[in-house]
Design a protein around this motif. Structure first.
Motif, PDB file in Angstrom:
ATOM      1  N   SER A 115       0.841  -1.207   0.000  1.00 24.29           N
ATOM      2  CA  SER A 115       0.000   0.000   0.000  1.00 24.29           C
ATOM      3  C   SER A 115       0.872   1.251   0.000  1.00 24.29           C
ATOM      4  CB  SER A 115      -0.929   0.010   1.218  1.00 24.29           C
ATOM      5  OG  SER A 115      -1.786  -1.104   1.202  1.00 24.29           O
ATOM      6  N   GLY A 116       1.923   1.231   0.826  1.00 25.00           N
ATOM      7  CA  GLY A 116       2.821   2.378   0.867  1.00 25.00           C
ATOM      8  C   GLY A 116       3.521   2.606  -0.460  1.00 25.00           C
ATOM      9  N   VAL A 117       3.988   1.534  -1.080  1.00 21.75           N
ATOM     10  CA  VAL A 117       4.666   1.652  -2.374  1.00 21.75           C
ATOM     11  C   VAL A 117       3.715   2.222  -3.426  1.00 21.75           C
ATOM     12  CG1 VAL A 117       5.669   0.332  -4.276  1.00 21.75           C
ATOM     13  CG2 VAL A 117       6.367  -0.151  -1.919  1.00 21.75           C
ATOM     14  N   VAL A 118       2.471   1.742  -3.435  1.00 19.58           N
ATOM     15  CA  VAL A 118       1.485   2.242  -4.404  1.00 19.58           C
ATOM     16  C   VAL A 118       1.235   3.733  -4.200  1.00 19.58           C
ATOM     17  CG1 VAL A 118      -0.944   2.133  -5.103  1.00 19.58           C
ATOM     18  CG2 VAL A 118       0.368   0.024  -4.789  1.00 19.58           C
ATOM     19  N   LEU A 119       1.093   4.161  -2.939  1.00 18.48           N
ATOM     20  CA  LEU A 119       0.860   5.578  -2.655  1.00 18.48           C
ATOM     21  C   LEU A 119       2.037   6.437  -3.123  1.00 18.48           C
ATOM     22  CD1 LEU A 119      -0.767   5.387   0.892  1.00 18.48           C
ATOM     23  CD2 LEU A 119      -1.876   6.133  -1.226  1.00 18.48           C
ATOM     24  N   VAL A 120       3.253   5.973  -2.891  1.00 16.38           N
ATOM     25  CA  VAL A 120       4.433   6.726  -3.335  1.00 16.38           C
ATOM     26  C   VAL A 120       4.477   6.788  -4.861  1.00 16.38           C
ATOM     27  CG1 VAL A 120       6.953   6.745  -3.396  1.00 16.38           C
ATOM     28  CG2 VAL A 120       5.778   6.243  -1.252  1.00 16.38           C
ATOM     29  N   LEU A 121       4.166   5.680  -5.530  1.00 12.95           N
ATOM     30  CA  LEU A 121       4.158   5.681  -6.997  1.00 12.95           C
ATOM     31  C   LEU A 121       3.104   6.633  -7.543  1.00 12.95           C
ATOM     32  CD1 LEU A 121       4.656   1.865  -7.781  1.00 12.95           C
ATOM     33  CD2 LEU A 121       6.329   3.710  -8.007  1.00 12.95           C
ATOM     34  N   TRP A 143       0.337  14.629  -0.504  1.00 13.18           N
ATOM     35  CA  TRP A 143      -0.636  14.003   0.403  1.00 13.18           C
ATOM     36  C   TRP A 143      -0.773  12.508   0.145  1.00 13.18           C
ATOM     37  CZ3 TRP A 143      -0.424  17.266   3.855  1.00 13.18           C
ATOM     38  CH2 TRP A 143      -0.491  18.635   3.607  1.00 13.18           C
ATOM     39  N   PHE A 144      -0.217  12.021  -0.942  1.00 17.13           N
ATOM     40  CA  PHE A 144      -0.101  10.578  -1.170  1.00 17.13           C
ATOM     41  C   PHE A 144       1.275  10.088  -0.715  1.00 17.13           C
ATOM     42  CE2 PHE A 144      -3.357  11.969  -4.097  1.00 17.13           C
ATOM     43  CZ  PHE A 144      -4.275  10.933  -4.091  1.00 17.13           C
ATOM     44  N   ALA A 145       2.300  10.923  -0.942  1.00 18.85           N
ATOM     45  CA  ALA A 145       3.670  10.496  -0.650  1.00 18.85           C
ATOM     46  C   ALA A 145       3.921  10.346   0.839  1.00 18.85           C
ATOM     47  CB  ALA A 145       4.657  11.501  -1.243  1.00 18.85           C
ATOM     48  N   MET A 146       3.401  11.260   1.652  1.00  9.34           N
ATOM     49  CA  MET A 146       3.713  11.208   3.088  1.00  9.34           C
ATOM     50  C   MET A 146       3.118   9.978   3.776  1.00  9.34           C
ATOM     51  SD  MET A 146       3.776  15.194   4.308  1.00  9.34           S
ATOM     52  CE  MET A 146       4.382  14.765   5.937  1.00  9.34           C
ATOM     53  N   PRO A 147       1.816   9.688   3.626  1.00  6.29           N
ATOM     54  CA  PRO A 147       1.316   8.456   4.247  1.00  6.29           C
ATOM     55  C   PRO A 147       1.943   7.204   3.643  1.00  6.29           C
ATOM     56  CG  PRO A 147      -0.387   9.466   2.872  1.00  6.29           C
ATOM     57  CD  PRO A 147       0.717  10.461   3.018  1.00  6.29           C
ATOM     58  N   GLY A 148       2.260   7.236   2.343  1.00  4.77           N
ATOM     59  CA  GLY A 148       2.931   6.096   1.724  1.00  4.77           C
ATOM     60  C   GLY A 148       4.297   5.860   2.335  1.00  4.77           C
ATOM     61  N   THR A 149       5.032   6.949   2.577  1.00  2.00           N
ATOM     62  CA  THR A 149       6.349   6.840   3.201  1.00  2.00           C
ATOM     63  C   THR A 149       6.246   6.257   4.603  1.00  2.00           C
ATOM     64  OG1 THR A 149       7.211   8.712   1.922  1.00  2.00           O
ATOM     65  CG2 THR A 149       8.361   8.154   3.963  1.00  2.00           C
ATOM     66  N   VAL A 150       5.270   6.729   5.376  1.00  2.00           N
ATOM     67  CA  VAL A 150       5.086   6.225   6.742  1.00  2.00           C
ATOM     68  C   VAL A 150       4.813   4.723   6.727  1.00  2.00           C
ATOM     69  CG1 VAL A 150       3.615   6.321   8.801  1.00  2.00           C
ATOM     70  CG2 VAL A 150       4.314   8.437   7.667  1.00  2.00           C
ATOM     71  N   LEU A 151       3.959   4.273   5.822  1.00  2.00           N
ATOM     72  CA  LEU A 151       3.626   2.851   5.751  1.00  2.00           C
ATOM     73  C   LEU A 151       4.837   2.000   5.361  1.00  2.00           C
ATOM     74  CD1 LEU A 151       0.110   2.951   4.012  1.00  2.00           C
ATOM     75  CD2 LEU A 151       0.607   2.351   6.396  1.00  2.00           C
TER      76      LEU A 151
END
Length: 379
Positions: A269-275, A291-299
């Motif tokens: 999920s985190g990788v998808v958000l960062v992509l 706003w997609f990159a930050m939660p993706g990074t945390v995950l």
């Protein structure tokens, strides 16, 4: 609350703080772009005024991360911060220079001049995420230390942890797997910084330059991160038996990932958000990629910490003396300490709510050139 539950609970909090720290390093990543010669002095000051409103959040999270590790897993703190101290000293130095640079770079008759302080900010933007990533990389490669808890009774030398070489942490630069993660985190911070500037600064030329920087960073970032991930999944890991004996296990971290489907879902999920954030920032006109990159990074960062510490794994292995490796079980504080801190940790949601409120208040108005030319407070 059992002792085991408290230990797991605090490892989850450490993982969350680590994820927040890396996500908030958009400040460092944005400052790394101050060397862009296509930006004017006014445009660079616009970036500085944007990050200047947030740099305290990153530094406070770093201090909280270190404090939480000290309180919940003191043996790690004494081993790493007391043994691999050059890494942490360099990290703190870059943050000190950052704080000074924000306040004094545009003061009259400053010693280093505007250019000198901006170089300090760029050094912080490159070195800080690289050092953090490389340090976390040693969770999987191992470090050169020994632990002897019986030494605490030796009045002449009550030192539990001893480092095995004179490099004191800098030897991690010779561990290519750890360096790969350091490079990936450094490039991720640069991408996060560009995405944040896109969202927070009103200037078409800056937007164009940030999108260009994201495009240039995508390929090397994916190369370093994917290479590190593949090597992680096929390398030996440090397994811990129920009776606490540490041994090397082939494909240990792949086994961890398959044994913990929730962590696998978090990672994907985190990788998808960062992509998604990379696509929005580089190939569309959207300014919402941050706003997609930050939660993706945390995950992603949390899943990395879970792979390092859960499922019978030594999260801080010793490559010279396997049985000195640190685990969640043998390095934590007492049950009483963990329980008291757990009650205090219930205040975290209120702190997060305050940060969100303050963030919203600071970002109501986007950074503009008129603000830099005005008489209000600016960096």
């Amino acid at each position: 609350m059992t002792y085991e539950f408290l230990q797991n609970y605090w490892w989850c909090l450490i993982a969350l703080l680590g994820g927040l720290l890396v996500a908030l390093m958009f400040v460092q990543g944005a400052n790394a772009h101050l060397g862009n010669r296509a930006l004017s002095d006014v445009q660079k000051r616009m970036i500085l005024n944007s990050t200047g409103r947030k740099w305290e959040l990153t530094f406070t999270t770093l201090v909280t991360f270190g404090g939480a590790f000290f309180a919940s897993f003191p043996l790690f703190y004494s081993t790493s911060f007391g043994g691999a101290y050059w890494v942490w000293v360099l990290l703190l130095i870059t943050f000190v220079f950052q704080a000074v640079a924000y306040e004094f770079q545009n003061k009259k008759e400053n010693l280093l001049g505007v250019k000198g302080f901006r170089i300090a900010l760029m050094a912080n933007g490159v070195l800080a995420p690289f050092l953090v990533g490389t340090a976390v990389g040693t969770f999987f490669t191992g470090s050169d230390f020994m632990v002897n808890k019986l030494a605490i009774a030796d009045a002449s030398a009550p030192v539990i942890s001893t480092w095995g070489n004179g490099w004191h942490g800098l030897e991690a630069l010779g561990q290519y797997h750890a360096v790969l993660l350091g490079c990936a985190v450094m490039l991720l911070a640069a991408i996060l910084g560009a995405l944040y500037v896109l969202n927070n600064v009103e200037d078409d030329h800056i937007h164009a330059q940030m999108r260009r920087c994201i495009k240039l960073a995508i390929a090397p970032f994916l190369f370093f991160f994917l290479t590190w991930t593949v090597i992680l999944l096929v390398r030996q890991g440090y397994a811990v038996s129920p009776d606490g004996v540490v041994s090397l296990e082939p494909f240990k971290y792949l086994h961890n990932l398959l044994a913990m489907p929730a962590v696998l879902v978090m990672l994907l999920s985190g990788v998808v958000l960062v992509l998604v954030s990379l696509w929005l920032g580089a190939f569309t006109q959207s300014r919402k990629g941050i706003w997609f990159a930050m939660p993706g990074t945390v995950l992603v960062v949390m899943s990395v910490f879970f792979l390092a510490g859960f499922n019978g794994t030594a999260y801080y292995p010793s490559c010279t003396h396997l049985q000195s490796s640190l685990t969640i079980r043998n390095s934590s504080s007492s049950p009483f300490t963990l329980q008291v801190m757990s009650w205090v940790s219930l205040l975290i949601p209120f702190v997060v709510a305050y940060i969100a409120y303050a963030w919203h208040a600071m970002d109501k108005k986007k950074i503009t050139a008129e603000e830099i030319e005005g008489t209000g407070h600016k960096y």
